[in-house]
Every structure is written in C-alpha cells, then in structure tokens.
Write a protein that holds these residues in place. Structure first.
Motif, short mmCIF file in Angstrom:
data_model
loop_
_atom_site.label_atom_id
_atom_site.label_comp_id
_atom_site.label_asym_id
_atom_site.label_seq_id
_atom_site.Cartn_x
_atom_site.Cartn_y
_atom_site.Cartn_z
N ARG A 1 51.37 -12.64 -94.37
CA ARG A 1 50.49 -11.47 -94.23
C ARG A 1 51.27 -10.20 -93.93
O ARG A 1 50.68 -9.18 -93.55
N GLY A 2 52.58 -10.25 -94.09
CA GLY A 2 53.40 -9.07 -93.88
C GLY A 2 53.51 -8.65 -92.43
O GLY A 2 53.75 -7.47 -92.13
N ARG A 3 53.37 -9.60 -91.51
CA ARG A 3 53.42 -9.31 -90.08
C ARG A 3 54.76 -9.74 -89.49
O ARG A 3 55.50 -10.50 -90.12
N LYS A 4 55.04 -9.28 -88.28
CA LYS A 4 56.35 -9.46 -87.67
C LYS A 4 56.27 -10.38 -86.44
O LYS A 4 55.32 -10.32 -85.67
N LEU A 5 57.33 -11.18 -86.26
CA LEU A 5 57.43 -12.12 -85.15
C LEU A 5 58.54 -11.68 -84.19
O LEU A 5 59.70 -11.54 -84.58
N GLY B 1 62.26 -24.15 -89.74
CA GLY B 1 61.31 -23.26 -90.39
C GLY B 1 60.81 -22.09 -89.57
O GLY B 1 59.86 -21.41 -89.96
N VAL B 2 61.46 -21.81 -88.44
CA VAL B 2 61.05 -20.68 -87.59
C VAL B 2 61.91 -19.48 -87.95
O VAL B 2 63.13 -19.54 -87.85
N GLU B 3 61.28 -18.38 -88.33
CA GLU B 3 62.01 -17.21 -88.82
C GLU B 3 61.57 -15.94 -88.09
O GLU B 3 60.72 -15.19 -88.56
N PRO B 4 62.12 -15.67 -86.93
CA PRO B 4 61.78 -14.42 -86.23
C PRO B 4 62.31 -13.19 -86.97
O PRO B 4 63.31 -13.24 -87.68
N ASP B 5 61.62 -12.09 -86.75
CA ASP B 5 62.11 -10.80 -87.21
C ASP B 5 62.98 -10.15 -86.13
O ASP B 5 63.95 -9.46 -86.45
N VAL B 6 62.60 -10.39 -84.87
CA VAL B 6 63.35 -9.86 -83.73
C VAL B 6 63.52 -10.99 -82.72
O VAL B 6 62.54 -11.63 -82.32
N TRP B 7 64.76 -11.24 -82.32
CA TRP B 7 65.06 -12.22 -81.27
C TRP B 7 65.18 -11.49 -79.96
O TRP B 7 65.99 -10.55 -79.81
N LYS B 8 64.38 -11.89 -78.98
CA LYS B 8 64.44 -11.32 -77.63
C LYS B 8 65.35 -12.24 -76.81
O LYS B 8 64.98 -13.37 -76.49
#
Length: 305
Positions: A155-159, A202-209
């Motif tokens: 859906r074009g959202r960020k994780l 299969g986990v693909e974050p956009d930003v790692w905290k």
C-alpha cells in the motif's frame, strides 16, 4: 517484501520525539497498577499534550519542520495524532501491544483498519529479538512482522522498526554480568545477526530504530547491513532507551557522521524530567513545554553538530 528494493527506505533526516509509551506511562509516571479508569486516562492524555506542546514550541523556535516528527499512540494520543496529520507533521504510530515480551498486534487482524484510519507517515513496531534466544518465539514474531511488512509495502506505506536485543543469561554471564560490557562487546554483533535473520524471514523495514552504539564503526556496520543488496535508501535512527542525556548524546555523536544514519527517535530522555515537574506541581504547563522544547532542540543540535 516489495519486488523493487529501491522502493524501500526514507530520504531526508528524521528527528522524532517519541511518546507512544503506554504501560510505562501508567506504571512509572502515574503509579497506576490496574486498568486505568477514565480519570487516569484523562491525566495521561493531558501529560502527552504537554509533550506535544513542547514539540510545537520547538518548531516555532527553529526545529527543522521537514525532519521533526512525533511518535504517539492511539490509546492516549488519538487527538494529537489526528491534529499532527492534519497539520502535515511527520507522524509515527505504534502497531504493537504495549509491554509484551513477544510482538503481537495491538488490534489483532484489524491492525490495517487502524493504520488506514490515522494514516501515519510510519507504522512503528517495537520488537525484542535475540537471534540466539527463544527460537520458537523468534519464528512467531517474524511471521507476524513479515505479514505487516508486506501489507504496508503493498500500500506504499512505511515501516519504522524499533529493535531491542535483550541479553540471554549466558551472554550476560560471558561479560561477568556487566550490562555496559554487554552493550559494547556483545550486542553489536547480535544486532547484525538479528537484522539479517529478520530480513531472511521477510521483514523489510524502511527505517531501523537502533539502540545506541558507542562506536562509529559499529554504527557503520549496522547501517551497511541495513542498506545491503539494493536497499540503498533504508536508514537508521538512534533510539534513546530512556538513558541519561550524557549517554544519549554520545550515541548521537557516534551515529551522526555515518552514512545511512539519518537522525533519532528519542522519548523519555527528552521529556521525563520536565513532565515529572509538571505532574508534581514544581513547573506549570508552559514551563514544562519550554523545557521539553529546549531539550529536543539540543538533541537535534548534538546530532547535526
């Protein structure tokens, strides 16, 4: 995961003021041991509004509007979240149940409805993951996180992925029970193992905290792995872990010059003392917000400086 890894990530700086705490707010800040009643909930919401007031004051005083953002929960901060989104602020919101050792969705299978309702810039998860820990729990967590990752990216959202690496007893024993030595000598390698294992599942974050690291070379290793194999725009931000300002500023300085690090997501270190003063009556609302704004801006200056 996205078919095109180049669609992953985030471009630009991120300076996130985090106050999505729920269980810790109830117990540590307000001393609530049972289920909060309406009056308790109102007091918590009011306290979070003071933090948001501090954030807005920081913007008025010069905090970068294109990079400044908030991380707030739906339970106690729904009005704040809606206002922030309406005003075009960077908004992150948690997806996880609060205070659980194992990641699970706060709203079960209906997590997507809540994300679409609030439409945050980032959906955030807090995950405790030690690749050498409980393997069955790791698999369960990874399955749920991969499902979330896929749902968001379709859906074009960020994780935004907050990863904590708790020490296993044997790992802590290997450094004589010294948590500082664990953080410096053991945890950096475990973080790399966790990132790789989660991605393999299969986990693909956009930003790692990322938990604070004292050495720039450890920050560089984490950032390089986060961006490996075509994930060029995936970035890392420093989390505060409720540590004192001296430690957090050291972590900010370690990450600030590293390609792939783009800022921070810090909470208690910025607002805890000011909020305690507001709650005990030694500071009024305006003064508490001013202190929060000042500390938040100082953290930005430390990172940029």
């Amino acid at each position: 995961m996205p078919a095109d890894r180049s669609s992953l990530g985030y471009r630009g700086e991120l300076f996130i003021l985090a106050f999505d705490h729920r269980g810790s707010f109830e117990k540590q800040l307000f001393g609530i041991t049972g289920r909060p009643g309406p009056e308790d909930a109102g007091r918590i919401t009011d306290a979070k509004t003071v933090i948001f007031d501090g954030f807005l004051s920081a913007l008025d005083a010069g905090a970068p509007r294109d990079a400044a953002g908030i991380l707030v929960d739906e339970q106690y901060g729904s009005d704040i979240a809606r206002r922030a989104r309406k005003e075009g602020r960077i908004l992150a919101m948690p997806v996880e149940k609060s205070g659980q050792p194992e990641f699970d969705f706060d709203h079960g299978e209906r997590f997507g409805e809540h994300i679409e309702d609030f439409d945050p810039t980032f959906s955030k998860v807090l995950v405790r993951y030690n690749a050498r820990g409980d393997q069955e729990m790791n698999v369960r967590q990874a399955e749920r996180l991969a499902a979330l990752s896929e749902w968001l990216h379709e859906r074009g959202r960020k994780l935004l992925f907050e990863m904590l690496v708790p020490a296993e007893p044997a790992q802590l024993e290997s450094v004589g029970g010294d948590t500082d030595r664990f953080d410096q000598e053991v945890r950096p390698k475990l973080m790399l193992e966790a990132i790789q294992e989660l991605r393999d599942r299969g986990v693909e974050p956009d930003v790692w905290k990322i938990e604070g690291l004292d050495r720039a070379e450890d920050c560089r290793a984490v950032a390089d792995l986060a961006r490996a194999d075509g994930r060029d725009d995936v970035v890392c931000v420093v989390l505060g872990r409720g540590a004192n300002a001296v430690a957090v500023e050291r972590w900010l300085q370690a990450g600030s010059g590293v390609p792939g690090y783009r800022g921070f997501a810090i909470g208690r270190t910025i607002w805890w003392d000011a909020l305690k003063a507001y709650l005990d009556g030694s500071a009024d609302r305006t003064e508490a917000a001013r202190r929060i704004a000042e500390t938040y801006r100082r953290m930005i200056d430390v990172y940029r400086g």
